[in-house]
Design an enzyme around this catalytic site. Structure first.
Site, PDB file in Angstrom:
ATOM      1  N   THR A  11      55.268  26.243  43.039  1.00 48.41           N
ATOM      2  CA  THR A  11      55.497  27.572  43.617  1.00 48.41           C
ATOM      3  C   THR A  11      54.589  27.818  44.818  1.00 48.41           C
ATOM      4  O   THR A  11      55.063  28.150  45.906  1.00 48.41           O
ATOM      5  CB  THR A  11      55.244  28.647  42.534  1.00 48.41           C
ATOM      6  N   VAL A  12      53.277  27.641  44.640  1.00 52.86           N
ATOM      7  CA  VAL A  12      52.352  27.976  45.733  1.00 52.86           C
ATOM      8  C   VAL A  12      52.443  26.926  46.850  1.00 52.86           C
ATOM      9  O   VAL A  12      52.489  27.272  48.045  1.00 52.86           O
ATOM     10  CB  VAL A  12      50.897  28.130  45.221  1.00 52.86           C
ATOM     11  N   LYS A 100      42.063  28.575  40.676  1.00 51.04           N
ATOM     12  CA  LYS A 100      40.898  29.335  40.170  1.00 51.04           C
ATOM     13  C   LYS A 100      40.163  28.600  39.059  1.00 51.04           C
ATOM     14  O   LYS A 100      38.951  28.725  38.908  1.00 51.04           O
ATOM     15  CB  LYS A 100      41.323  30.718  39.671  1.00 51.04           C
ATOM     16  N   GLU A 124      40.258  31.366  49.099  1.00 51.74           N
ATOM     17  CA  GLU A 124      40.680  32.767  49.173  1.00 51.74           C
ATOM     18  C   GLU A 124      41.782  33.091  48.159  1.00 51.74           C
ATOM     19  O   GLU A 124      41.807  34.181  47.572  1.00 51.74           O
ATOM     20  CB  GLU A 124      41.175  33.088  50.597  1.00 51.74           C
ATOM     21  N   VAL A 127      41.506  34.133  43.816  1.00 49.82           N
ATOM     22  CA  VAL A 127      41.318  35.449  43.179  1.00 49.82           C
ATOM     23  C   VAL A 127      42.166  36.474  43.927  1.00 49.82           C
ATOM     24  O   VAL A 127      42.107  36.558  45.157  1.00 49.82           O
ATOM     25  CB  VAL A 127      39.838  35.901  43.226  1.00 49.82           C
ATOM     26  N   ILE A 131      45.444  39.076  48.281  1.00 52.09           N
ATOM     27  CA  ILE A 131      44.462  40.093  48.698  1.00 52.09           C
ATOM     28  C   ILE A 131      43.237  39.406  49.300  1.00 52.09           C
ATOM     29  O   ILE A 131      42.638  38.545  48.654  1.00 52.09           O
ATOM     30  CB  ILE A 131      43.969  40.935  47.496  1.00 52.09           C
ATOM     31  N   ASP A 196      42.549  34.071  32.403  1.00 54.15           N
ATOM     32  CA  ASP A 196      42.771  33.996  33.863  1.00 54.15           C
ATOM     33  C   ASP A 196      41.859  34.995  34.583  1.00 54.15           C
ATOM     34  O   ASP A 196      41.170  34.642  35.545  1.00 54.15           O
ATOM     35  CB  ASP A 196      44.258  34.288  34.129  1.00 54.15           C
ATOM     36  N   LYS A 200      38.549  34.465  37.257  1.00 58.65           N
ATOM     37  CA  LYS A 200      38.500  35.148  38.558  1.00 58.65           C
ATOM     38  C   LYS A 200      37.232  36.004  38.690  1.00 58.65           C
ATOM     39  O   LYS A 200      36.589  36.008  39.745  1.00 58.65           O
ATOM     40  CB  LYS A 200      39.757  35.999  38.741  1.00 58.65           C
TER      41      LYS A 200
HETATM   42  N1  HSE Z   1      49.062  34.271  36.234  1.00 59.87           N
HETATM   43  C1  HSE Z   1      48.352  34.900  37.313  1.00 59.87           C
HETATM   44  C2  HSE Z   1      48.582  36.409  37.272  1.00 59.87           C
HETATM   45  C3  HSE Z   1      48.801  34.310  38.627  1.00 59.87           C
HETATM   46  O1  HSE Z   1      49.457  36.853  36.528  1.00 59.87           O
HETATM   47  O2  HSE Z   1      47.893  37.149  37.944  1.00 59.87           O
HETATM   48  C4  HSE Z   1      47.868  34.547  39.762  1.00 59.87           C
HETATM   49  O3  HSE Z   1      46.618  33.958  39.585  1.00 59.87           O
END
Ligand code: HSE
Length: 402
Positions: A11-12, A100, A124, A127, A131, A196, A200
């Protein structure tokens, strides 16, 4: 022309290639030279993809190509991303990442290797998705002593909590809906259990202190215990429930934790809904500032990775300073955190008196479910609260207040 490679075409990674393609002129102008994606590394083939001819399967082609100056690591996970990143940095190739987990685990080491090899390790996108938050902490707020960072750092859980609030639905119901719509992962544990957000806030806390805040040391509680009834109580008090990631310096000791909190309308994070993220930073000169936007998703996250590519392109052969030392920060024990709590217990004769005996001044809240007694208490330390609540018959749940 600056040639780059993208490793991980998910995806990214595909977003990175798309952003560079669609904003080609803007990006090349800002980088000072054309940015050209020479290789895309992935285990899979992508027949029919417009960049199909650049897909390769052997990382050696990238590492051995002296023309490759910058690598976007969008693989995720620790291995093999760690080995590839280290290998690239040791050869003076800059790495820009959205990973991350890797940044939180090996950040100081990879930054040091980048510095020793006159290149950059930039993160960048790790996190807050799109943004800008790493760059503000690293460049813009350098005159500040930052004493607190409070964030909504996970889009999935914020989406779930927002839906629970507006639809009056329970956690499991909304999670299923989010998964069916592709907003939540099939394995949502890292999001809903707070892991997650924990990684972060570890990254942000490290940048705040300039030392290493280990994510393993951060107290983490997810949102799986939050119910529709909790939201009814929150609403009755003109509050909502958010998963907050907090890092706060009190009397020279750093407290860091992730947990669901009830917050009122006067809290700047109250109005952050759906998949949006926000980071609320307090500095001793500036006071409050807030950074808000799309915390997840293909193009917002890719945009942040590409902004790092531009930064690397502007600094070829030079390292952008980043203060993140390998010395570990000794966090204050979360048991010593002092705060207020919202408590639900089973109704029984004398429950109000017993709660008041234990917690002193309590504020009784109108019950929002049958046979319940609810109240607010504190300020009290976490340890004291846990000890007192343990002896309270019929405890249903408790949520911290902010
Ligand atoms: N799984 C993460 C979220 C994706 O829902 O924010 C972005 O780091």
């Amino acid at each position: 022309m600056i040639q780059i490679a993208v490793i991980g075409y998910g995806t990214v990674g595909s977003g990175v290639v798309e952003v560079i393609g669609r904003n080609h002129d803007e990006i090349s102008k800002k980088a000072g030279e054309e940015i050209y994606v020479k290789y895309i590394l992935d285990l899979r083939d992508f027949p029919g993809d417009p960049y199909e001819d650049r897909v390769i399967h052997d990382v050696a082609a990238i590492m051995e190509d002296p023309e490759i100056k910058i690598i976007c690591e969008t693989m995720g996970g620790i291995r093999p991303a760690y080995d590839f990143t280290k290998q690239a940095l040791l050869q003076g190739k800059s790495v820009c990442t959205s990973n991350k987990e890797l940044v939180a685990t090996h950040g100081p080491e990879l930054i040091r290797i980048a510095t020793e090899n006159k290149c950059n390790y930039l993160f960048e996108a790790s996190v807050g998705g799109g943004i800008p938050i790493i760059r503000p902490l690293n460049y813009s707020l350098t005159a500040e002593k930052i004493d607190s960072i409070v964030g909504i750092l996970n889009g999935t859980t914020n989406f779930i909590l927002s839906k629970m609030e507006t639809e009056g639905a329970d956690f499991a119901e909304v999670l299923k809906e989010a998964q069916d719509n592709g907003f939540a992962e099939r394995n949502p544990e890292a999001d809903v259990e707070g892991h997650d957000a924990c990684r972060k806030i570890a990254i942000l806390s490290s940048l705040m202190t300039g030392k290493n805040v280990r994510y393993e040391d951060i107290y983490t509680e997810g949102i799986t215990g939050i119910t529709a009834v909790d939201f009814r109580y929150a609403k009755s008090m003109d509050m909502t429930i958010k998963l907050l990631a907090v890092s706060v310096m009190l009397a020279d000791r750093l407290y860091a934790y992730v947990a669901p909190f009830m917050i009122g309308r006067d809290h700047p994070l109250y109005f952050v809904h759906d998949v949006f993220n926000a980071v609320y930073v307090h500095g001793n000169m500036l006071g409050d500032s807030m950074y808000y936007g799309r915390g997840a998703g293909k193009l917002p996250t890719a945009s942040a990775v590409v902004s790092d590519v531009v930064d690397c392109a502007r600094h070829l052969g030079k390292t952008i300073m980043c203060f993140w030392d390998s010395e570990n920060v000794q966090l204050a024990p979360v048991d010593e955190r002092i705060g207020r709590f919202f408590v639900r217990v089973a109704a029984s004769a004398g429950v109000s008196k017993r709660a008041a005996e234990r917690f002193g001044d309590i504020t009784v809240i109108s019950p929002q479910a049958e046979d319940e007694f609810a109240f607010l208490c504190g300020p009290v330390s976490e340890a004291e609260f846990a000890a007192k609540a343990a002896g309270l018959d019929g405890l249903i749940s408790r949520i911290r207040l902010n």
